[in-house]
Motif scaffolding. Sequence first.
Motif, short mmCIF file in Angstrom:
data_model
loop_
_atom_site.label_atom_id
_atom_site.label_comp_id
_atom_site.label_asym_id
_atom_site.label_seq_id
_atom_site.Cartn_x
_atom_site.Cartn_y
_atom_site.Cartn_z
N GLU A 43 1.05 17.22 0.93
CA GLU A 43 -0.31 17.05 0.55
C GLU A 43 -0.79 15.77 2.00
O GLU A 43 -2.38 16.00 1.83
N SER A 44 -0.14 15.26 1.68
CA SER A 44 -0.55 13.91 2.08
C SER A 44 0.05 12.83 3.67
O SER A 44 1.69 13.90 3.50
N TRP A 46 0.99 9.75 3.31
CA TRP A 46 2.27 9.11 2.45
C TRP A 46 3.82 9.94 2.11
O TRP A 46 4.55 10.12 3.02
N ARG A 47 3.02 11.10 1.93
CA ARG A 47 4.80 12.54 1.33
C ARG A 47 4.65 12.96 3.18
O ARG A 47 6.42 12.74 2.64
N ASP A 121 9.97 8.09 -6.69
CA ASP A 121 8.65 7.79 -6.38
C ASP A 121 7.55 8.03 -7.32
O ASP A 121 7.16 7.18 -8.00
N ARG A 122 7.80 8.93 -8.76
CA ARG A 122 7.22 9.45 -9.73
C ARG A 122 7.45 9.40 -10.75
O ARG A 122 8.92 9.71 -10.83
N PHE A 140 1.99 2.21 -9.83
CA PHE A 140 0.83 2.40 -9.65
C PHE A 140 0.06 1.57 -10.44
O PHE A 140 -1.36 1.99 -10.10
N PRO A 181 0.82 8.59 -10.38
CA PRO A 181 -0.40 7.88 -9.44
C PRO A 181 -1.68 7.68 -10.22
O PRO A 181 -2.48 7.05 -10.01
N ARG A 185 -3.33 4.27 -11.13
CA ARG A 185 -3.59 4.56 -10.63
C ARG A 185 -5.55 4.36 -11.36
O ARG A 185 -6.41 2.69 -11.48
N PHE A 209 -5.39 14.65 -4.23
CA PHE A 209 -4.08 13.88 -3.11
C PHE A 209 -4.50 14.42 -1.28
O PHE A 209 -3.84 13.76 -0.44
N HIS A 235 -8.26 7.20 -4.71
CA HIS A 235 -6.79 7.15 -5.30
C HIS A 235 -5.59 7.09 -4.23
O HIS A 235 -4.51 7.09 -3.69
N ASN A 236 -6.19 7.66 -2.75
CA ASN A 236 -4.76 8.15 -1.66
C ASN A 236 -5.59 7.95 -0.15
O ASN A 236 -7.43 7.85 -0.54
N ASP A 264 -2.11 2.83 -0.21
CA ASP A 264 -1.60 3.91 1.06
C ASP A 264 -0.99 3.27 1.65
O ASP A 264 0.28 3.24 2.28
N CYS A 284 1.00 1.56 -0.66
CA CYS A 284 1.94 2.34 -1.41
C CYS A 284 3.20 2.54 -0.88
O CYS A 284 2.81 3.27 0.18
O1 GYE Z 1 0.35 8.13 -3.02
C1 GYE Z 1 -0.08 9.84 -2.06
C2 GYE Z 1 0.70 11.02 -2.16
O2 GYE Z 1 3.25 9.83 -5.09
C3 GYE Z 1 2.55 7.78 -4.56
O3 GYE Z 1 1.08 10.73 -4.03
C4 GYE Z 1 2.47 9.21 -4.69
C5 GYE Z 1 1.84 9.21 -3.53
C6 GYE Z 1 0.97 9.21 -2.49
O4 GYE Z 1 0.40 12.93 -2.05
O5 GYE Z 1 -0.71 9.73 -0.62
#
Ligand code: GYE
Length: 330
Positions: A43-44, A46-47, A121-122, A140, A181, A185, A209, A235-236, A264, A284
């Motif tokens: 999704e991001s 970061w991922r 991570d979570r 977070f 998160p 957050r 995200f 949040h990201n 992030d 992050c």
């Molecule tokens: O911040 C976001 C990602 O779980 C820390 O998940 C992660 C978050 C992160 O999609 O960009």
Amino acid sequence: MRKLVMMNVLLIVVLIFGVLMICPTSDAADKEIVVGFSQIGAESAWRVANTESIISEAKKHPNIVLKFSDAQQKQENQIKAIRSFIAQGVDVIAFSPVVETGWTPVLKEAKRAGIPVILSDRAVDTDDDSLWVTFMGSDFVEEGRRAANWLVENYERLKNPDKSMDVINIVELQGTVGSAPAIDRKDGFEEVLAKYPNFKIIKSQSGDFTRSKGKEVMEAFLKAEGKKIDVLFGHNDDMAIGAIQAIEEYGLKPGKDIIIVSIDAVRGAFEAMLEGKLNVTVECSPLLGPQLFQAVQDLMAGKELPRRIVTEEGVFPQEVAAEVLPTRKY
Ligand code: GYE
């Protein structure tokens, strides 16, 4: 002659002993370990960096066999993947839970099968803490606090001069609904803002995200509140980057008319800061691969793991972006 034979026998014994010393037959580090990892999706940025860290680190451990599964952001897919890891009899299951709740039954199945579970991570929300061995990742709540602290300390200095300090209107782009998160957050951010009543969150919605959702939700915020918006808290970074586009299309200057704070510290955030469009990003780290496989090795070697392994992180304001960008790994 007899003496010579004896010498040869001795030599052979010494050689065999030496070879045995160099090649121990069954060392814990040589034993194959099969790890099933269920990732949320892509999704991001970061991922994507998190996945890369896990896959590349696994390759550095010759005794690790990684079974990697991408759930495309669906909890049901993660549950299916975990069930399939159990059926295959993997040695360790690790996963990054997309949301906090709903894991107890499948984690009980893993426990019954005697397979240890590592949360990466979570965190999960379950009454039975014996269902997982360790949780590694960021704090977070602290990230939310850092974002808010930076905002209250820097807003006055950075705001557009014709904006007032009496009421500061914040819009918030939340992460995935029900995810650790997003929940944490928000909590951390609100905890700090509670001490500064002039900072008010006037709109808050999930952008899941992603960049595209972040843009879409920001468009709706702008439509409803327009120039009233003073601050965006994302949040990201991906959602903030999507929102930056929405703000520009609306005819406002991101980073100036609207101060933007996000989390992030991915490369794209530094690039946006260099263009003056993002004001700060709270770090992050997604680089969890090394600590994950270290934990797997330790666990299989019979060592006790700490229940919580926290990642160390910083805060990067726009002013340091040029200096820091070249050192960023994601
Ligand atoms: O911040 C976001 C990602 O779980 C820390 O998940 C992660 C978050 C992160 O999609 O960009």
